[in-house]
Design an enzyme around this catalytic site. Structure first.
Site, mmCIF file in Angstrom:
data_model
loop_
_atom_site.group_PDB
_atom_site.id
_atom_site.type_symbol
_atom_site.label_atom_id
_atom_site.label_comp_id
_atom_site.label_asym_id
_atom_site.label_seq_id
_atom_site.Cartn_x
_atom_site.Cartn_y
_atom_site.Cartn_z
ATOM 1 N N CYS A 341 -16.518 34.831 10.007
ATOM 2 C CA CYS A 341 -15.157 34.311 9.883
ATOM 3 C C CYS A 341 -14.198 35.083 10.779
ATOM 4 O O CYS A 341 -13.349 35.840 10.290
ATOM 5 C CB CYS A 341 -14.723 34.399 8.434
ATOM 6 S SG CYS A 341 -15.935 33.649 7.350
ATOM 7 N N GLU A 342 -14.369 34.949 12.076
ATOM 8 C CA GLU A 342 -13.501 35.578 13.073
ATOM 9 C C GLU A 342 -13.502 34.673 14.294
ATOM 10 O O GLU A 342 -14.569 34.241 14.737
ATOM 11 C CB GLU A 342 -14.065 36.943 13.528
ATOM 12 C CG GLU A 342 -14.143 38.008 12.483
ATOM 13 C CD GLU A 342 -12.813 38.675 12.178
ATOM 14 O OE1 GLU A 342 -11.848 38.481 12.951
ATOM 15 O OE2 GLU A 342 -12.753 39.361 11.153
#
Ligand SMILES: *Cc1c(COP(=O)(O)O)cnc(C)c1O
Length: 411
Positions: A341-342
């Site tokens: 989640c980046e």
């Protein structure tokens, strides 16, 4: 297509030496790092022969890849180890090195690490602080030892041409000591009765594209030690570049050695390459989980991420993408991304690749250095398995972490 003597396509399948990579990951699953011991040995031998004229000793930079199987293979080639923590010293000893084979470097060694290194009989301390000299001297007194070899690390205040995060020898970097401070410490060396100031060290950065900065730094180092005849060992650091692209050519090693030889004549020479030995010996294999077409783009969402291979997110590093199976089919421009989640979790941007499907596998090449070494458990991802290939044989040298491994340290 041939990436190097060990990593290449045989017919339309990606091989590491004599082993079909698909056959490995069919058993191990993905993501998995695969290392060619043959390629690492070839790289060592190439460096040893290029630097033979300097009678230089290689200390492999353990921070680039701490795999024990790999360290053992390198040890068998006669290299020493450059360690930057007590943990790396522990790994080097486990791989069969003795203290003599080890250089201990690092800008912030703790007193515990220094005590550990002294009692393990570490061959050289590369020193980056005046106070560190005091700590080493005291640790030697506690251990009843003397004549501990130290090499002060010069910060030559020279800008190396490389990625800003990989430059370590400029004035604003935290690394090393400036020439005036080294001059004062050498003038005051009697204050450290158990230390032998027999060496000098520099390391101006990684992935150094041309030798001008290296040679300028060596020249300032030579000027600095000229009054001190007892300094007979020069450690020129690491930083030799690696080809990360299929079509990249590197400056000839022989030209660097030609330029260094007259300068370093009469000195014992150490150097500390990491990536030049292991980068192109390793690949990271991943599977495509999803193919997403969105906003005019094709995303290959794979089961490897910045947690397993941080370099693209950290340094904008480029790794070639090689499907395990090539096809003559249609090509596309794709983004190879991970599940983390980046937004920075992009392993390869805008690559011309075949149209691939869910379940297809691909390799990120030149991932043997600063790959697994920088892997983390971010997003609570178990770290990948590691496999070593030796000719036609292969084995898992580090098992994949499990979900249970992720909670084992909690109390
Ligand atoms: C990282 C490092 C190396 C190795 O650098 P490579 O670019 O992998 O060759 C050598 N010496 C020191 C002091 C380092 O910090």
């Amino acid at each position: 297509m041939v990436f190097n003597a060990s990593i290449r396509y045989v017919a339309d399948k990606l091989f590491v030496d004599a082993v079909d990579v698909s056959a490995i990951v069919r058993e191990t699953g993905t993501p998995t790092y695969v290392y060619s011991l043959g390629r690492a040995r070839d790289n060592i031998r190439r460096l040893q022969s290029a630097f033979a004229r300097l009678e230089a000793r290689i200390h492999f930079s353990v921070k680039s890849n701490g795999s024990l199987a790999l360290l053992r293979a390198l040890k068998d080639e006669g290299v020493g180890f450059d360690c930057v923590s007590a943990g790396e010293i522990r790994l080097a000893l486990e791989a069969g090195a003795t203290g003599d084979d080890i250089v201990f470097a690092g800008v912030g060694k703790t007193r515990d690490e220094i005590a550990y290194a002294v009692t393990q009989g570490i061959g050289w301390f590369n020193v980056e602080n005046a106070l560190e000299l005091r700590y080493i001297d005291e640790a030697a007194a506690d251990a009843g030892l003397d004549a501990i070899s130290v090499a002060l690390r010069l910060n030559p205040q020279i800008e190396a041409k490389t990625h800003p995060h990989l430059a370590t020898g400029h004035g604003a970097a935290k690394f090393g000591l400036t020439a005036d401070v080294i001059g004062e410490l050498l003038a005051n060396q009697a204050a450290y009765p158990r230390l032998d100031f027999a060496g000098i060290h520099m390391h101006i950065g990684s992935q150094l594209g041309d030798s001008a900065a290296t040679l300028a730094a060596v020249d300032s180092l030579l000027a600095l030690i000229r009054p001190w005849r007892h300094i007979t060992t020069i450690n020129i650091g690491g930083g030799l570049p690696v080809a990360y692209r299929w079509d990249e050519t590197l400056p000839a090693l022989e030209d660097l050695v030609d330029a260094l030889a007259p300068r370093l004549c009469g000195y014992g020479v150490l150097f500390e390459p990491g990536r030049a030995i292991v980068a192109d010996a390793g690949i990271l294999v991943a599977e495509i989980l999803y193919v997403k077409r969105q906003a005019g783009q094709v995303f290959y969402i794979v089961d490897a991420s910045m947690a397993e291979l941080l370099r693209p997110a950290l340094y904008d590093a480029y790794h070639e993408v090689a499907p395990l199976q090539t096809t003559d089919g249609e090509m596309t421009t794709a983004q190879v991304v991970g599940p983390v989640c980046e937004t920075a979790d992009v392993l390869a941007r805008d690559r011309r690749l075949p149209m691939l499907q869910e379940g297809d596998k691909l390799a990120l090449l030149t991932a043997g250095a600063y790959g697994m070494a920088m892997a983390s458990n971010y997003n609570a991802r178990p770290r990948p398995a590691e496999v070593v290939v030796d000719g036609g044989a292969w084995r898992v040298s580090r098992r994949r972490e499990t979900l249970e491994d992720l909670i084992q340290y909690e109390t």
